[in-house]
Design a protein around this motif. Structure first.
Motif, PDB file in Angstrom:
ATOM      1  N   ILE A  98      26.063  13.301 -22.052  1.00  0.00           N
ATOM      2  CA  ILE A  98      24.986  13.308 -21.064  1.00  0.00           C
ATOM      3  C   ILE A  98      24.315  11.950 -21.107  1.00  0.00           C
ATOM      4  N   TRP A 117      22.201  10.009 -13.165  1.00  0.00           N
ATOM      5  CA  TRP A 117      22.217  10.822 -14.374  1.00  0.00           C
ATOM      6  C   TRP A 117      23.453  11.687 -14.253  1.00  0.00           C
ATOM      7  N   ILE A 119      26.424  14.557 -16.339  1.00  0.00           N
ATOM      8  CA  ILE A 119      26.959  15.360 -17.433  1.00  0.00           C
ATOM      9  C   ILE A 119      28.469  15.223 -17.338  1.00  0.00           C
TER      10      ILE A 119
END
Length: 142
Positions: A98, A117, A119
């Motif tokens: 992450i 951002w 994952i």
């Protein structure tokens, strides 16, 4: 007290064992973003699993072949992809990575800067960590 000491020893040993795996994953994660910038297709082929799924911030979803074709396109120019705030969460042969990336891409005669951002999910297969999923969770433009 002895049981606590044994439990503490086991937890410390697990943490020590996990650290090299975390370092390996952080390295692969950074290598992949560098490979996108340098159009190093061999690295992308190695570390993206055949069942890799890329979910962009726009919601567009593509697989390994499509993403690598996009990166290899002579009209696609990533200037930089700088990792920041990256963490690794290990679960045996699966890991979540992450973090965020600040990206600069050249379009025509100007640079476009933005960040994401994400994952990323990695799976260890035959002693090789490969990314099976990238999901952009948030995007911002500068």
């Amino acid at each position: 007290m002895r049981a606590f000491s044994i439990l503490l020893f086991i937890l410390v040993c697990q943490g020590v064992h996990a650290q090299p795996e975390r370092e390996t994953l952080l390295s692969i994660n950074a290598q992949l973003d560098e490979a996108v910038v340098k159009k190093n297709i061999a690295v992308l082929e190695k570390y993206y699993a055949d069942d890799f799924v890329f979910t962009h911030g726009t919601g567009f979803v593509e697989g390994k072949a499509s993403w690598i074709k996009n990166v290899a396109n002579p009209n696609t120019h990533f200037v930089s992809r700088a990792q920041d705030s990256t963490t690794v969460e290990l679960h045996d042969d699966v890991a979540l990575v992450i973090g965020k990336i600040e990206i600069t891409r050249k379009e025509k005669d100007k640079n476009i800067a933005y960040g994401i951002w994400y994952i990323r999910v990695y799976r260890k297969r035959s002693d090789l960590w490969q990314m099976i999923s990238h999901r952009t969770t948030r995007e911002w433009h500068t």
